[in-house]
Motif scaffolding. Structure first.
Motif, PDB file in Angstrom:
ATOM      1  N   ARG A 146      15.238   9.285   6.251  1.00 26.71           N
ATOM      2  CA  ARG A 146      14.149   8.391   6.635  1.00 26.71           C
ATOM      3  C   ARG A 146      13.685   8.659   8.063  1.00 26.71           C
ATOM      4  O   ARG A 146      12.583   8.329   8.436  1.00 26.71           O
ATOM      5  CB  ARG A 146      14.600   6.934   6.488  1.00 26.71           C
ATOM      6  CG  ARG A 146      14.956   6.574   5.041  1.00 26.71           C
ATOM      7  CD  ARG A 146      15.362   5.120   4.922  1.00 26.71           C
ATOM      8  NE  ARG A 146      15.590   4.741   3.539  1.00 26.71           N
ATOM      9  CZ  ARG A 146      16.762   4.862   2.915  1.00 26.71           C
ATOM     10  NH1 ARG A 146      17.794   5.378   3.549  1.00 26.71           N
ATOM     11  NH2 ARG A 146      16.902   4.497   1.657  1.00 26.71           N
ATOM     12  N   HIS A 147      14.530   9.202   8.894  1.00 27.96           N
ATOM     13  CA  HIS A 147      14.187   9.590  10.258  1.00 27.96           C
ATOM     14  C   HIS A 147      13.619   8.428  11.076  1.00 27.96           C
ATOM     15  O   HIS A 147      12.586   8.553  11.724  1.00 27.96           O
ATOM     16  CB  HIS A 147      13.195  10.767  10.244  1.00 27.96           C
ATOM     17  CG  HIS A 147      13.697  11.961   9.482  1.00 27.96           C
ATOM     18  ND1 HIS A 147      14.823  12.667   9.861  1.00 27.96           N
ATOM     19  CD2 HIS A 147      13.238  12.570   8.370  1.00 27.96           C
ATOM     20  CE1 HIS A 147      15.029  13.661   9.021  1.00 27.96           C
ATOM     21  NE2 HIS A 147      14.097  13.620   8.094  1.00 27.96           N
ATOM     22  N   ASN A 153      12.088   0.462  15.164  1.00 30.67           N
ATOM     23  CA  ASN A 153      11.257   1.271  14.281  1.00 30.67           C
ATOM     24  C   ASN A 153      11.687   1.116  12.828  1.00 30.67           C
ATOM     25  O   ASN A 153      10.852   1.072  11.924  1.00 30.67           O
ATOM     26  CB  ASN A 153      11.324   2.740  14.701  1.00 30.67           C
ATOM     27  CG  ASN A 153      10.593   3.654  13.739  1.00 30.67           C
ATOM     28  OD1 ASN A 153      11.217   4.372  12.953  1.00 30.67           O
ATOM     29  ND2 ASN A 153       9.266   3.636  13.776  1.00 30.67           N
ATOM     30  N   ALA A 154      13.001   1.007  12.607  1.00 29.27           N
ATOM     31  CA  ALA A 154      13.514   0.831  11.249  1.00 29.27           C
ATOM     32  C   ALA A 154      13.065  -0.509  10.666  1.00 29.27           C
ATOM     33  O   ALA A 154      12.600  -0.568   9.521  1.00 29.27           O
ATOM     34  CB  ALA A 154      15.037   0.918  11.245  1.00 29.27           C
ATOM     35  N   TYR A 155      13.186  -1.587  11.453  1.00 34.05           N
ATOM     36  CA  TYR A 155      12.726  -2.901  10.979  1.00 34.05           C
ATOM     37  C   TYR A 155      11.240  -2.828  10.605  1.00 34.05           C
ATOM     38  O   TYR A 155      10.828  -3.270   9.523  1.00 34.05           O
ATOM     39  CB  TYR A 155      12.909  -3.971  12.062  1.00 34.05           C
ATOM     40  CG  TYR A 155      14.321  -4.404  12.307  1.00 34.05           C
ATOM     41  CD1 TYR A 155      15.071  -5.041  11.327  1.00 34.05           C
ATOM     42  CD2 TYR A 155      14.916  -4.209  13.556  1.00 34.05           C
ATOM     43  CE1 TYR A 155      16.367  -5.459  11.563  1.00 34.05           C
ATOM     44  CE2 TYR A 155      16.222  -4.610  13.804  1.00 34.05           C
ATOM     45  CZ  TYR A 155      16.947  -5.242  12.811  1.00 34.05           C
ATOM     46  OH  TYR A 155      18.231  -5.638  13.053  1.00 34.05           O
ATOM     47  N   GLN A 161       6.566  -0.419   4.730  1.00 38.31           N
ATOM     48  CA  GLN A 161       6.621   0.409   3.530  1.00 38.31           C
ATOM     49  C   GLN A 161       7.172  -0.319   2.305  1.00 38.31           C
ATOM     50  O   GLN A 161       6.785  -0.022   1.175  1.00 38.31           O
ATOM     51  CB  GLN A 161       7.460   1.660   3.798  1.00 38.31           C
ATOM     52  CG  GLN A 161       6.859   2.601   4.820  1.00 38.31           C
ATOM     53  CD  GLN A 161       7.707   3.844   5.043  1.00 38.31           C
ATOM     54  OE1 GLN A 161       8.846   3.938   4.559  1.00 38.31           O
ATOM     55  NE2 GLN A 161       7.173   4.804   5.780  1.00 38.31           N
ATOM     56  N   GLU A 162       8.082  -1.256   2.532  1.00 38.09           N
ATOM     57  CA  GLU A 162       8.776  -1.880   1.403  1.00 38.09           C
ATOM     58  C   GLU A 162       8.567  -3.388   1.303  1.00 38.09           C
ATOM     59  O   GLU A 162       8.977  -4.009   0.327  1.00 38.09           O
ATOM     60  CB  GLU A 162      10.282  -1.577   1.502  1.00 38.09           C
ATOM     61  CG  GLU A 162      10.610  -0.076   1.565  1.00 38.09           C
ATOM     62  CD  GLU A 162      12.083   0.172   1.839  1.00 38.09           C
ATOM     63  OE1 GLU A 162      12.927  -0.458   1.150  1.00 38.09           O
ATOM     64  OE2 GLU A 162      12.405   0.990   2.719  1.00 38.09           O
ATOM     65  N   GLY A 163       7.962  -3.971   2.323  1.00 38.24           N
ATOM     66  CA  GLY A 163       7.753  -5.415   2.325  1.00 38.24           C
ATOM     67  C   GLY A 163       8.867  -6.146   3.044  1.00 38.24           C
ATOM     68  O   GLY A 163       9.999  -5.648   3.132  1.00 38.24           O
ATOM     69  N   ILE A 164       8.568  -7.333   3.555  1.00 33.58           N
ATOM     70  CA  ILE A 164       9.550  -8.070   4.345  1.00 33.58           C
ATOM     71  C   ILE A 164      10.782  -8.463   3.524  1.00 33.58           C
ATOM     72  O   ILE A 164      11.899  -8.542   4.036  1.00 33.58           O
ATOM     73  CB  ILE A 164       8.909  -9.319   5.000  1.00 33.58           C
ATOM     74  CG1 ILE A 164       9.833  -9.873   6.091  1.00 33.58           C
ATOM     75  CG2 ILE A 164       8.561 -10.379   3.951  1.00 33.58           C
ATOM     76  CD1 ILE A 164       9.160 -10.895   6.990  1.00 33.58           C
TER      77      ILE A 164
END
Length: 289
Positions: A146-147, A153-155, A161-164
């Protein structure tokens, strides 16, 4: 463990002890996560091997700093989860026994209190756990890369991309895992300490805390390893549809031993984490409470 001090003081001393233990032991946790995410085919083809080999491999191929991948969300997690589960334990235990100052509280009451605080704490802290696992799993040899550039940045990337709701991926096995491990850790530490203090020659000192912490860590790993593996796999690989799907696929593809993959790494991690955390907690509370 004092119950008469303010909850804020109890919470912050608990969070401090949990965060200190996290910093000391996260390289072992990173190795454990990599081992748990390792598929059978990859292992046969030349996977990282055991805990020490995994640590050496990560340090050599990704740099020593990679062993502390996930430390920021790890500290977020321990500040929230560690502070809540440990800080709430005494008040919740007092609630279950009716607030009486009984010297011999039943093991059942201790387990019930620890299960309750484990559930409350992980519902709040699950996003930090998810990000920590994602960062730790994002290595050179992992299938899904995922880099993320860091915890924030991950949060942000996960939400975009995936929703909360994705921040609570793996909540089911995480509730099971953390409730069980919290009960194994806190209730068994409480019980071991109570037993030791009744034995001749034992006093409320560092040696007693050390033995009780080791006992708590060992029980936590034995009981919690299967749900810990499912939790790590669900958080590290979003292709699993549910907890049951992950459980079934793990058995089908990797066999029952996969649920104890990384057991030694997990024991080194949780055993040392418990020893460091409880020793720190006892000393910090003596200073500040």
């Amino acid at each position: 463990m004092a119950a008469t001090s303010s909850f804020a003081a109890i919470y912050f001393t608990s969070a401090l002890a949990a965060c200190f233990a996290e910093v000391c032991t996260i390289p072992l946790d990173t190795a454990k996560v990599r081992l748990q995410l390792q598929k059978k085919a990859a292992a046969v083809a030349g996977g990282a091997g055991g805990m020490l080999a995994t640590i050496v491999c990560i340090a050599r191929e990704e740099g020593v700093a990679a062993l502390w991948k996930g430390i920021i969300p790890g500290l977020h997690r321990q500040f929230l989860y560690g502070g809540l589960r440990i800080g709430l334990y005494e008040p919740v235990k007092a609630f279950f026994i009716g607030g009486t100052a009984a010297s011999d509280i039943s093991l059942f009451s201790k387990i019930l209190a620890a299960l309750t605080t484990g559930v409350i704490a992980i519902v709040v802290a699950n996003p930090t756990d998810l990000v920590k696992v994602r960062l730790q799993a994002d290595g050179k040899d992992t299938t899904i890369k995922r880099h993320y550039s860091g915890a924030l940045n991950a949060y942000a990337t996960i939400i975009r991309q995936e929703g909360i709701g994705a921040l609570w991926t793996g909540l089911g096995p995480n509730i099971a895992r953390n409730a069980i491990i919290n009960a194994a850790e806190l209730a068994s530490y409480d019980q071991f300490k109570q037993i030791f203090l009744k034995l001749p020659g034992f006093t409320d000192n560092v040696f007693t805390h050390l033995l009780a912490g080791l006992g708590a860590g060992f029980l936590a790993v034995c009981i919690g390893s299967p749900v810990d593996v499912v939790k790590s796999r669900m958080m590290g690989d979003s292709t699993y549809r549910s907890t049951l799907d992950c459980f079934v696929k793990t058995i089908k593809n990797d066999g029952i031993p996969a649920f104890y993959k990384g057991f030694f790494a997990n024991f080194c991690r949780i055993g040392s984490w418990n020893v460091i955390m409880f020793l720190t907690l006892e000393q910090v509370r003596r200073l500040f409470l």
